[in-house]
Scaffold this motif. Sequence first.
Motif, PDB file in Angstrom:
ATOM      1  N   UNK A  75     114.857  68.844 116.778  1.00  0.00           N
ATOM      2  CA  UNK A  75     116.299  68.716 116.911  1.00  0.00           C
ATOM      3  C   UNK A  75     116.972  68.228 115.630  1.00  0.00           C
ATOM      4  N   UNK A  76     116.202  67.908 114.586  1.00  0.00           N
ATOM      5  CA  UNK A  76     116.780  67.418 113.353  1.00  0.00           C
ATOM      6  C   UNK A  76     117.295  68.541 112.476  1.00  0.00           C
ATOM      7  N   UNK A  77     117.904  68.168 111.341  1.00  0.00           N
ATOM      8  CA  UNK A  77     118.367  69.162 110.389  1.00  0.00           C
ATOM      9  C   UNK A  77     117.195  69.953 109.828  1.00  0.00           C
ATOM     10  N   UNK A  78     117.485  71.172 109.375  1.00  0.00           N
ATOM     11  CA  UNK A  78     116.453  72.007 108.781  1.00  0.00           C
ATOM     12  C   UNK A  78     115.887  71.304 107.548  1.00  0.00           C
ATOM     13  N   UNK A  79     114.575  71.153 107.486  1.00  0.00           N
ATOM     14  CA  UNK A  79     113.949  70.417 106.394  1.00  0.00           C
ATOM     15  C   UNK A  79     112.535  70.901 106.143  1.00  0.00           C
ATOM     16  N   UNK A  80     112.060  70.585 104.958  1.00  0.00           N
ATOM     17  CA  UNK A  80     110.698  70.937 104.545  1.00  0.00           C
ATOM     18  C   UNK A  80     109.893  69.649 104.426  1.00  0.00           C
ATOM     19  N   UNK A  81     108.689  69.652 104.994  1.00  0.00           N
ATOM     20  CA  UNK A  81     107.823  68.481 104.975  1.00  0.00           C
ATOM     21  C   UNK A  81     106.462  68.860 104.424  1.00  0.00           C
ATOM     22  N   UNK A  82     105.976  68.128 103.432  1.00  0.00           N
ATOM     23  CA  UNK A  82     104.642  68.378 102.883  1.00  0.00           C
ATOM     24  C   UNK A  82     103.587  68.065 103.931  1.00  0.00           C
ATOM     25  N   UNK A  83     102.643  68.990 104.106  1.00  0.00           N
ATOM     26  CA  UNK A  83     101.598  68.790 105.103  1.00  0.00           C
ATOM     27  C   UNK A  83     100.519  67.814 104.625  1.00  0.00           C
ATOM     28  N   UNK A  84     100.323  67.724 103.309  1.00  0.00           N
ATOM     29  CA  UNK A  84      99.237  66.893 102.786  1.00  0.00           C
ATOM     30  C   UNK A  84      99.717  65.525 102.317  1.00  0.00           C
ATOM     31  N   UNK A  85     100.968  65.178 102.630  1.00  0.00           N
ATOM     32  CA  UNK A  85     101.522  63.914 102.148  1.00  0.00           C
ATOM     33  C   UNK A  85     101.537  62.869 103.263  1.00  0.00           C
ATOM     34  N   UNK A  99     107.856  81.916 110.135  1.00  0.00           N
ATOM     35  CA  UNK A  99     108.002  81.005 111.260  1.00  0.00           C
ATOM     36  C   UNK A  99     108.617  81.709 112.449  1.00  0.00           C
ATOM     37  N   UNK A 100     108.954  80.915 113.461  1.00  0.00           N
ATOM     38  CA  UNK A 100     109.558  81.461 114.677  1.00  0.00           C
ATOM     39  C   UNK A 100     110.925  80.823 114.875  1.00  0.00           C
ATOM     40  N   UNK A 101     111.954  81.661 115.004  1.00  0.00           N
ATOM     41  CA  UNK A 101     113.336  81.188 115.139  1.00  0.00           C
ATOM     42  C   UNK A 101     113.928  81.628 116.466  1.00  0.00           C
ATOM     43  N   UNK A 102     114.712  80.711 117.039  1.00  0.00           N
ATOM     44  CA  UNK A 102     115.533  81.062 118.197  1.00  0.00           C
ATOM     45  C   UNK A 102     116.999  80.857 117.834  1.00  0.00           C
ATOM     46  N   UNK A 103     117.826  81.869 118.097  1.00  0.00           N
ATOM     47  CA  UNK A 103     119.266  81.734 117.914  1.00  0.00           C
ATOM     48  C   UNK A 103     119.888  81.303 119.231  1.00  0.00           C
ATOM     49  N   UNK A 113     124.232  79.206 115.630  1.00  0.00           N
ATOM     50  CA  UNK A 113     123.381  78.037 115.555  1.00  0.00           C
ATOM     51  C   UNK A 113     121.970  78.502 115.885  1.00  0.00           C
ATOM     52  N   UNK A 114     120.990  77.854 115.315  1.00  0.00           N
ATOM     53  CA  UNK A 114     119.619  78.272 115.535  1.00  0.00           C
ATOM     54  C   UNK A 114     118.642  77.141 115.313  1.00  0.00           C
ATOM     55  N   UNK A 161     104.614  72.574  90.907  1.00  0.00           N
ATOM     56  CA  UNK A 161     104.707  72.585  92.365  1.00  0.00           C
ATOM     57  C   UNK A 161     104.610  71.161  92.894  1.00  0.00           C
ATOM     58  N   UNK A 162     105.693  70.686  93.496  1.00  0.00           N
ATOM     59  CA  UNK A 162     105.687  69.353  94.073  1.00  0.00           C
ATOM     60  C   UNK A 162     105.583  69.346  95.583  1.00  0.00           C
ATOM     61  N   UNK A 163     105.467  70.539  96.200  1.00  0.00           N
ATOM     62  CA  UNK A 163     105.469  70.623  97.653  1.00  0.00           C
ATOM     63  C   UNK A 163     104.101  70.946  98.250  1.00  0.00           C
ATOM     64  N   UNK A 164     103.286  71.714  97.537  1.00  0.00           N
ATOM     65  CA  UNK A 164     102.012  72.125  98.096  1.00  0.00           C
ATOM     66  C   UNK A 164     102.216  72.943  99.360  1.00  0.00           C
ATOM     67  N   UNK A 165     101.275  72.854 100.294  1.00  0.00           N
ATOM     68  CA  UNK A 165     101.459  73.501 101.589  1.00  0.00           C
ATOM     69  C   UNK A 165     102.433  72.654 102.393  1.00  0.00           C
ATOM     70  N   UNK A 166     103.440  73.318 102.965  1.00  0.00           N
ATOM     71  CA  UNK A 166     104.510  72.568 103.622  1.00  0.00           C
ATOM     72  C   UNK A 166     104.920  73.244 104.919  1.00  0.00           C
ATOM     73  N   UNK A 167     105.674  72.513 105.725  1.00  0.00           N
ATOM     74  CA  UNK A 167     106.222  73.025 106.978  1.00  0.00           C
ATOM     75  C   UNK A 167     107.732  72.981 106.912  1.00  0.00           C
ATOM     76  N   UNK A 168     108.400  73.985 107.496  1.00  0.00           N
ATOM     77  CA  UNK A 168     109.855  74.005 107.600  1.00  0.00           C
ATOM     78  C   UNK A 168     110.217  74.056 109.077  1.00  0.00           C
ATOM     79  N   UNK A 169     111.124  73.180 109.501  1.00  0.00           N
ATOM     80  CA  UNK A 169     111.562  73.177 110.889  1.00  0.00           C
ATOM     81  C   UNK A 169     112.924  72.510 110.986  1.00  0.00           C
ATOM     82  N   UNK A 170     113.607  72.714 112.106  1.00  0.00           N
ATOM     83  CA  UNK A 170     114.881  72.053 112.334  1.00  0.00           C
ATOM     84  C   UNK A 170     115.968  73.000 112.798  1.00  0.00           C
ATOM     85  N   UNK A 171     117.177  72.485 112.888  1.00  0.00           N
ATOM     86  CA  UNK A 171     118.320  73.242 113.392  1.00  0.00           C
ATOM     87  C   UNK A 171     119.350  73.469 112.292  1.00  0.00           C
ATOM     88  N   UNK A 172     120.240  74.430 112.518  1.00  0.00           N
ATOM     89  CA  UNK A 172     121.247  74.762 111.512  1.00  0.00           C
ATOM     90  C   UNK A 172     122.422  75.465 112.176  1.00  0.00           C
TER      91      UNK A 172
END
Length: 224
Positions: free
Chosen positions: A38-48, A137-141, A151-152, A170-181
Amino acid sequence: MIVQRRRRVTGGAGFVLAALAGLAGVLAGCSRPILLDEGELRLTRRDADPQRSAPVVLFDDRTTALYRFRDLNDVTILFIQGPADRPRRVTALNLFWKPSAGATPVDRTATNTAIRCLAFRDSPDQRDAVGVYGGAGFMRLHSDPALGRITGTLLESDVRLVDRSAGFVDGWGRAAVSGTFTAERDDAAVTTILRGLHPRLEERLGYPRLVRGGFGTADEENRG
């Protein structure tokens, strides 16, 4: 007209950016948990360490968020951060099939959205070094994209560095993107932005990066 966001888009400013282009192939079949964020769309490092590494916000009050609607199986959404004529980051989501509520099962390998992110950074030997990140990824509108505002929610997805220019670290490495917009429809502006980003990316990389699918080639963007 390009709209400057204030959580909900409140202002407008036309601009032509000088760069974004063909981006890497979709990472289909990613194994990941299916989470509704439910948070804002963001990228999170998986290995951090989550206690020490803050997520990278891709959509907030300072983000310009626009989309282009061709049909329910072709929606391109852009998130632009930084000055209009010199963005520090451009994130693009391309929905290539729209799930139907109650009729589309979601499993660990489901993908319906190509994710691309251009990160521009200054470096000692080359101004505006660029890193190209790609994934799926998988998106729902949650609203009809034909009506002018969407909104999605993007479920957790994998992205990684797929190309870079000299001097980019590269400061992100393998990362995940999730959230709403939320985004406003402006077909012409999205086409103009994508068309303009092609030559800038080619200039920074030193070669054209033209790929099929997702955002198409420069020629396909020129056809609008």
